[in-house]
Design a protein around this motif. Structure first.
Motif, mmCIF file in Angstrom:
data_model
loop_
_atom_site.group_PDB
_atom_site.id
_atom_site.type_symbol
_atom_site.label_atom_id
_atom_site.label_comp_id
_atom_site.label_asym_id
_atom_site.label_seq_id
_atom_site.Cartn_x
_atom_site.Cartn_y
_atom_site.Cartn_z
ATOM 1 N N ALA A 91 -5.986 -25.158 32.226
ATOM 2 C CA ALA A 91 -6.024 -24.572 33.573
ATOM 3 C C ALA A 91 -6.437 -23.106 33.504
ATOM 4 O O ALA A 91 -5.910 -22.332 32.699
ATOM 5 N N GLY A 92 -7.418 -22.741 34.337
ATOM 6 C CA GLY A 92 -7.875 -21.362 34.405
ATOM 7 C C GLY A 92 -8.954 -21.007 33.401
ATOM 8 O O GLY A 92 -9.381 -19.861 33.338
ATOM 9 N N VAL A 150 -15.551 -20.645 25.061
ATOM 10 C CA VAL A 150 -14.387 -21.004 25.874
ATOM 11 C C VAL A 150 -13.861 -19.696 26.435
ATOM 12 O O VAL A 150 -13.524 -18.783 25.687
ATOM 13 N N ARG A 151 -13.832 -19.602 27.751
ATOM 14 C CA ARG A 151 -13.469 -18.339 28.397
ATOM 15 C C ARG A 151 -12.547 -18.573 29.586
ATOM 16 O O ARG A 151 -12.578 -19.626 30.229
ATOM 17 N N LYS A 152 -11.756 -17.554 29.886
ATOM 18 C CA LYS A 152 -10.975 -17.554 31.109
ATOM 19 C C LYS A 152 -11.973 -17.597 32.262
ATOM 20 O O LYS A 152 -12.963 -16.874 32.254
ATOM 21 N N ASP A 153 -11.732 -18.459 33.225
ATOM 22 C CA ASP A 153 -12.670 -18.661 34.334
ATOM 23 C C ASP A 153 -12.355 -17.681 35.466
ATOM 24 O O ASP A 153 -11.958 -18.068 36.557
ATOM 25 N N ASP A 154 -12.543 -16.396 35.174
ATOM 26 C CA ASP A 154 -12.179 -15.345 36.121
ATOM 27 C C ASP A 154 -13.367 -14.499 36.561
ATOM 28 O O ASP A 154 -13.198 -13.446 37.153
ATOM 29 N N MET A 173 -26.704 -12.827 37.059
ATOM 30 C CA MET A 173 -25.675 -11.847 36.815
ATOM 31 C C MET A 173 -25.454 -11.740 35.310
ATOM 32 O O MET A 173 -25.576 -12.721 34.584
ATOM 33 N N THR A 174 -25.098 -10.569 34.857
ATOM 34 C CA THR A 174 -24.821 -10.323 33.450
ATOM 35 C C THR A 174 -23.342 -9.999 33.281
ATOM 36 O O THR A 174 -22.787 -9.185 34.016
ATOM 37 N N HIS A 175 -22.718 -10.665 32.314
ATOM 38 C CA HIS A 175 -21.306 -10.454 32.000
ATOM 39 C C HIS A 175 -21.216 -9.879 30.597
ATOM 40 O O HIS A 175 -21.777 -10.441 29.659
ATOM 41 N N GLU A 176 -20.522 -8.769 30.426
ATOM 42 C CA GLU A 176 -20.291 -8.178 29.112
ATOM 43 C C GLU A 176 -18.922 -8.622 28.625
ATOM 44 O O GLU A 176 -17.911 -8.410 29.302
ATOM 45 N N LEU A 177 -18.898 -9.266 27.453
ATOM 46 C CA LEU A 177 -17.672 -9.848 26.917
ATOM 47 C C LEU A 177 -17.484 -9.455 25.462
ATOM 48 O O LEU A 177 -18.453 -9.334 24.709
ATOM 49 N N LYS A 178 -16.238 -9.288 25.066
ATOM 50 C CA LYS A 178 -15.918 -9.020 23.663
ATOM 51 C C LYS A 178 -15.829 -10.357 22.916
ATOM 52 O O LYS A 178 -15.452 -11.375 23.500
ATOM 53 N N ILE A 179 -16.174 -10.315 21.613
ATOM 54 C CA ILE A 179 -16.106 -11.516 20.789
ATOM 55 C C ILE A 179 -15.728 -11.104 19.369
ATOM 56 O O ILE A 179 -16.203 -10.079 18.859
ATOM 57 N N LEU A 180 -14.867 -11.883 18.726
ATOM 58 C CA LEU A 180 -14.427 -11.591 17.359
ATOM 59 C C LEU A 180 -15.563 -11.829 16.360
ATOM 60 O O LEU A 180 -16.457 -12.639 16.606
#
Length: 79
Positions: A68-69, A24-28, A1-8
């Motif tokens: 948590a999370g 380090v990411r929200k585990d959602d 699976m591919t996840h598109e994420l924003k990064i500073l």
């Protein structure tokens, strides 16, 4: 699976240079080892158009080390 994420920008540069080998990411998003992350650089006015692709090589979900999370994703270049 591919996840598109924003990064500073500072973190983006560190990933591209190879200095930063984790996220380090929200585990959602049901991350799994082997998933791809498309990290899209975002600045003060939205996306910059720069992106890089990495693979998830390790996932830490241990509550002793993660808020948590959240999870810590080990990443490596997706060649």
């Amino acid at each position: 699976m591919t996840h598109e994420l924003k990064i500073l920008p500072d973190y983006f540069a560190a990933v591209v240079s190879g200095e930063k080998t984790f996220e380090v990411r929200k585990d959602d998003r049901a991350y799994k080892v082997g998933d791809s992350l498309v990290l899209k650089e975002t600045g003060g006015h939205g996306l910059t158009g720069r992106e890089t692709k990495v693979k998830v090589s390790y996932i830490l979900r241990d509550p002793t080390y993660c808020k948590a999370g959240f999870c810590i994703l080990g990443i490596k270049p997706d060649i």
